[in-house]
Design an enzyme around this catalytic site. Structure first.
Site: not given
Ligand code: PNS
Length: 180
Positions: A46, A133
Site C-alpha cells: 500500500k 492509523s
Molecule cells: O501494520 P500492518 O500493516 O498490519 O503490518 C503488517 C506486517 C508488516 C506485519 C506484514 O505485512 C509483514 O510482516 N510484512 C513483511 C513481509 C512478510 O514477511 N510477509 C509474510 C508474512 S506472513
C-alpha cells in the site's frame, strides 16, 4: 556460570503513522522482554502517507524515554529480519475479532517459515480497540479531532500532510430535498 539468552521481541507493522494504540502495546510489552524492536515495514504494498524514515522518526520520538525499546525499519521477509536480529518473539496486537483471521494467517505462515520464532498476541487496550492509523488519517483529512489518539507531534505532522478538504458544497445526488 550459565548465561541466559536475551529475550528479544520484534513488533512489526506499517505504523503509518504510530497511534496511541501502538504505544500502549509497546509500553505493556517492553517490561516483559529484554529488548523490544519496533520494526517499520519499508516497502508496504500500500502507498504509505509517510516515508519509512518519517515513520521511524515519529516512533523514535514517541518512545524516547524507553531504555529497552529500539526502532528500526526492514524490508523482505519479517522472519528473516527477526532471525538477523536474534529475536525469538514476534509481537502483534489484536483489537477485535475481525483482526483474528488475518493475524492467524500471518502467525501460521511465519511459524511455517521459522518454527523457532513464536508470535505472541496482546489485546489492544480497551480505550484503543477501535483505533487504526487508517481511520486517524481519514478523520484528520475531514477536519475531525484526533487528540488523545496519536502523540501531539504526530497530530501536527498529519495536519501538515493532510490539509482539511473543504466540503464541495455540491448537493446533487444526495440532496435531502424531496423531489416528489
Ligand atoms: O501494520 P500492518 O500493516 O498490519 O503490518 C503488517 C506486517 C508488516 C506485519 C506484514 O505485512 C509483514 O510482516 N510484512 C513483511 C513481509 C512478510 O514477511 N510477509 C509474510 C508474512 S506472513
Amino acid at each position: 556460570m550459565t548465561t541466559r539468552k536475551l529475550r528479544i521481541a520484534v513488533y512489526p507493522g506499517s505504523f503509518d503513522p504510530v497511534t496511541n494504540g501502538h504505544l500502549d502495546l509497546i509500553n505493556r510489552c517492553a517490561p516483559l522482554v529484554d529488548r523490544l524492536i519496533v520494526a517499520v515495514l519499508r516497502n508496504a504494498g500500500k502507498q504509505p502517507l509517510f516515508t519509512a524514515e518519517e515513520r521511524v522518526e515519529m516512533l523514535r520520538s514517541a518512545t524516547a524515554g524507553m531504555a529497552n525499546v529500539e526502532v528500526d525499519c526492514f524490508d523482505g521477509l519479517l522472519v528473516e529480519y527477526a532471525r538477523r536480529r536474534g529475536a525469538s518473539l514476534l509481537l502483534r496486537g489484536i483489537r477485535a475479532i475481525s483482526d483474528y483471521e488475518y493475524e492467524l494467517q500471518m502467525a501460521l505462515m511465519n511459524r511455517r517459515l521459522a518454527p523457532e520464532i513464536e508470535t505472541v498476541f496482546m489485546m489492544a487496550g480497551e480505550a484503543y480497540s477501535f483505533l487504526s492509523s487508517r481511520l486517524v488519517k481519514e478523520v484528520i483529512a475531514l477536519g475531525g479531532d484526533v487528540s488523545g489518539l496519536v502523540p501531539p507531534q504526530v497530530e501536527a505532522k498529519l495536519k501538515e500532510r493532510l490539509p482539511v478538504r473543504p466540503p464541495s458544497g455540491e448537493t446533487s445526488g444526495c440532496s435531502s430535498v424531496s423531489n416528489k
